[in-house]
Design a protein around this motif. Structure first.
Motif, PDB file in Angstrom:
ATOM      1  N   UNK A  18       0.823  -1.206   0.000  1.00  0.00           N
ATOM      2  CA  UNK A  18       0.000   0.000   0.000  1.00  0.00           C
ATOM      3  C   UNK A  18       0.858   1.257   0.000  1.00  0.00           C
ATOM      4  N   UNK A  19       2.010   1.201   0.657  1.00  0.00           N
ATOM      5  CA  UNK A  19       2.903   2.369   0.659  1.00  0.00           C
ATOM      6  C   UNK A  19       3.318   2.713  -0.758  1.00  0.00           C
ATOM      7  N   UNK A  20       3.642   1.676  -1.537  1.00  0.00           N
ATOM      8  CA  UNK A  20       4.025   1.906  -2.927  1.00  0.00           C
ATOM      9  C   UNK A  20       2.881   2.519  -3.715  1.00  0.00           C
ATOM     10  N   UNK A  21       1.672   2.010  -3.471  1.00  0.00           N
ATOM     11  CA  UNK A  21       0.499   2.469  -4.201  1.00  0.00           C
ATOM     12  C   UNK A  21       0.105   3.878  -3.813  1.00  0.00           C
ATOM     13  N   UNK A  22       0.102   4.153  -2.493  1.00  0.00           N
ATOM     14  CA  UNK A  22      -0.398   5.431  -2.002  1.00  0.00           C
ATOM     15  C   UNK A  22       0.549   6.587  -2.296  1.00  0.00           C
ATOM     16  N   UNK A  23       1.801   6.276  -2.567  1.00  0.00           N
ATOM     17  CA  UNK A  23       2.781   7.349  -2.789  1.00  0.00           C
ATOM     18  C   UNK A  23       2.399   8.258  -3.936  1.00  0.00           C
ATOM     19  N   UNK A  24       1.658   7.722  -4.918  1.00  0.00           N
ATOM     20  CA  UNK A  24       1.305   8.519  -6.101  1.00  0.00           C
ATOM     21  C   UNK A  24      -0.021   9.227  -5.969  1.00  0.00           C
ATOM     22  N   UNK A  25      -0.709   9.051  -4.833  1.00  0.00           N
ATOM     23  CA  UNK A  25      -2.043   9.643  -4.676  1.00  0.00           C
ATOM     24  C   UNK A  25      -1.933  10.932  -3.887  1.00  0.00           C
ATOM     25  N   UNK A  26      -2.363  12.032  -4.485  1.00  0.00           N
ATOM     26  CA  UNK A  26      -2.276  13.332  -3.824  1.00  0.00           C
ATOM     27  C   UNK A  26      -3.497  13.560  -2.961  1.00  0.00           C
ATOM     28  N   UNK A  27      -3.312  13.600  -1.635  1.00  0.00           N
ATOM     29  CA  UNK A  27      -4.396  13.875  -0.701  1.00  0.00           C
ATOM     30  C   UNK A  27      -3.991  15.051   0.167  1.00  0.00           C
ATOM     31  N   UNK A 247       0.206   7.663   7.242  1.00  0.00           N
ATOM     32  CA  UNK A 247       0.190   6.618   6.226  1.00  0.00           C
ATOM     33  C   UNK A 247       1.255   6.958   5.201  1.00  0.00           C
ATOM     34  N   UNK A 248       2.175   6.030   4.961  1.00  0.00           N
ATOM     35  CA  UNK A 248       3.261   6.249   4.006  1.00  0.00           C
ATOM     36  C   UNK A 248       4.062   7.508   4.341  1.00  0.00           C
ATOM     37  N   UNK A 249       4.254   7.742   5.630  1.00  0.00           N
ATOM     38  CA  UNK A 249       5.055   8.881   6.062  1.00  0.00           C
ATOM     39  C   UNK A 249       4.349  10.218   6.021  1.00  0.00           C
ATOM     40  N   UNK A 250       3.107  10.242   5.547  1.00  0.00           N
ATOM     41  CA  UNK A 250       2.335  11.487   5.451  1.00  0.00           C
ATOM     42  C   UNK A 250       1.370  11.571   6.627  1.00  0.00           C
ATOM     43  N   UNK A 251       1.425  12.665   7.356  1.00  0.00           N
ATOM     44  CA  UNK A 251       0.582  12.866   8.533  1.00  0.00           C
ATOM     45  C   UNK A 251      -0.650  13.674   8.163  1.00  0.00           C
ATOM     46  N   UNK A 252      -1.805  13.122   8.445  1.00  0.00           N
ATOM     47  CA  UNK A 252      -3.069  13.807   8.165  1.00  0.00           C
ATOM     48  C   UNK A 252      -3.890  13.888   9.440  1.00  0.00           C
ATOM     49  N   UNK A 253      -4.658  14.957   9.574  1.00  0.00           N
ATOM     50  CA  UNK A 253      -5.506  15.128  10.755  1.00  0.00           C
ATOM     51  C   UNK A 253      -6.960  15.110  10.329  1.00  0.00           C
ATOM     52  N   UNK A 254      -7.772  14.370  11.068  1.00  0.00           N
ATOM     53  CA  UNK A 254      -9.168  14.203  10.666  1.00  0.00           C
ATOM     54  C   UNK A 254     -10.076  14.110  11.879  1.00  0.00           C
ATOM     55  N   UNK A 255     -11.316  14.517  11.672  1.00  0.00           N
ATOM     56  CA  UNK A 255     -12.341  14.329  12.694  1.00  0.00           C
ATOM     57  C   UNK A 255     -12.660  12.839  12.780  1.00  0.00           C
TER      58      UNK A 255
END
Length: 439
Positions: A18-27, A247-255
């Motif tokens: 998933x890390x490989x896959x998610x790396x290309x998805x811009x969120x 996820x994949x080194x990217x930190x996101x904050x969510x409710x």
């Protein structure tokens, strides 16, 4: 979990892929800097067949608070030049102070088609406020320099195969009923499903609009079936919180996707003692009904529309609000209105158009919207309450409205749309488990 030599932990295998896959998805991520006051935007767009007729750009000033997003042009933005790469847009965008970045969608005419399903965001600006990007047909990536390589395969396809696999389902299907926060006077427990995360934290805030940097961070512990948990001792009624998920080194904050109370405009979750939200006379008993569908007479209505006009006979303080349903003997020029009129029609069920928290209306400055753009599925919409800044008021007043209808012999249905959200990319579930719920 330990593994035998020569074997591979299935969680590591799945998450590694998933890390490989998610790396290309811009969120969208936790923002590090705001956009410059004036953005000098240059967009290059290429279609190999040169079939540019009708293609244009939908651009908006993007904010972490979705209700503040502002479109650049309600008719879309047309390309105004061309070069050897393809079509070009050159545009100065003023008044960007307070916004995070520029949202962009490539579309055909008036939404006949989109080139790429996901919203994308231009977030790199030079010292002069210039942002220059290159886009290609079928390429999800925003390029900040001239692209020369082949277009990468859509990572969502590979990602979906992982999520749809029997292995993923067996390992990460959680059947418990305690997702979200579970309150008691002595302790509040938190559990969130984040199977692809490498790190999850509970973040608590002193106030609804406290800066993200002031949040108190509590590490959550990885638990069964991809869930993470934490608990806080003491009476936490009224505590404001979010989750930070890596996820994949990217930190996101969510409710919290499972929360039942939020701050104004639904941006942060709130722990509440639901027993204290019951209005006077509250009962779970429903009006009598045969249960036969052929006996039902259903009246569908929009909460705001029922009473917003002065001719409804509803007091101005309750106009457009849940509390309008408590006024059951209103009339205008001798004709029954609102609930009184509905009851006279012989209705058995009142179906409320969306009353869950939706994103398109600023709760501090209410306006009309149908509500089919959920932000928090399990939280009542705050624009219909008398005070959206107080998390429990909307809950108590919606319960009060339901009880008032029950007292008139009217059952209540909710119109729910779990296949709709305001924005896929910023929606809490997608921030916590990118790509899983929307595939």
């Amino acid at each position: 979990m330990r593994t035998q030599p020569g074997t591979r932990n299935p969680r590591i295998a799945l998450v590694g892929l998933l890390i490989t896959v998610l790396a290309a998805i811009a969120l969208p991520t936790v923002s590090s800097a705001a956009a410059p006051d004036v953005v000098k935007l240059v967009v290059h767009y290429q279609r190999p067949a040169a079939d540019y007729a009708g293609w244009n750009l939908w651009l908006w000033k993007n904010s972490s608070n979705n209700t503040l997003d502002k479109s650049i042009d309600s008719k879309g933005v047309q390309f105004n030049g061309e070069d050897s790469f393809g079509k070009v847009l050159t545009l100065d965008i003023p008044d960007m102070s307070g916004f995070d970045d520029i949202g962009i969608i490539v579309r055909l005419n008036d939404w006949a088609q989109k080139d790429g399903d996901a919203d994308r965001f231009i977030s790199v600006f030079d010292a002069n406020g210039k942002a220059e990007v290159w886009l290609r047909k079928g390429d999800l990536e925003i390029h900040y320099s001239l692209p020369t390589g082949a277009i990468k395969e859509n990572p969502a396809i590979a990602q979906a195969k992982i999520y749809d696999s029997l292995e993923f389902s067996k390992k990460y299907t959680y059947k418990g009923n305690d997702l979200g926060n579970t309150y008691s006077k002595s302790k509040t427990a938190f559990r969130v499903w984040a199977p692809t995360a490498s790190e999850v934290s509970l973040v608590t805030y002193a106030a609804a609009e406290s800066n993200a940097s002031t949040g108190v961070v509590t590490a959550m512990k990885s638990d069964i079936n991809g869930t993470w948990k934490a608990s806080l001792n003491g009476d936490k009624n009224g505590l404001i919180y979010t989750y930070r998920v890596k996820v994949d080194g990217v930190l996101r904050e969510a409710v919290d996707p499972y929360v039942r109370a939020t701050t104004v405009n639904g941006l942060r979750g709130v722990v509440v003692d639901l027993s204290k939200t019951d209005p006077k006379g509250w009962s779970s008993k429903k009006p009598a009904f045969s249960g036969k569908p052929s006996d039902a007479v259903v009246y569908e209505l929009h909460v705001r529309d029922l009473s917003i006009d002065a001719s409804s006979g509803i007091k101005a303080a309750n106009a457009g609000k849940y509390l309008a349903f408590t006024e059951t003997k209103t009339s205008s020029s001798g004709t029954s209105t609102a609930v009184a009129s509905i009851k006279e029609l012989g209705v058995t069920h009142v179906e409320l158009l969306p009353v869950f928290d939706f994103a398109s209306v600023d709760e501090k400055n209410p306006s009309f919207n149908w509500g089919y753009d959920p932000q928090n599925y399990n939280v009542p919409e705050g624009s219909y309450s008398s005070d959206p800044t107080k998390p429990t008021v909307r809950i108590t007043e919606l319960k009060t409205a339901i009880q008032a209808l029950h007292d008139q012999g009217l059952r209540v249905n909710m119109d729910v749309v779990y296949n709709h959200v305001f924005d896929v990319n910023s929606f809490s579930q997608n921030q916590i488990v990118p790509g899983y719920f929307f595939r």
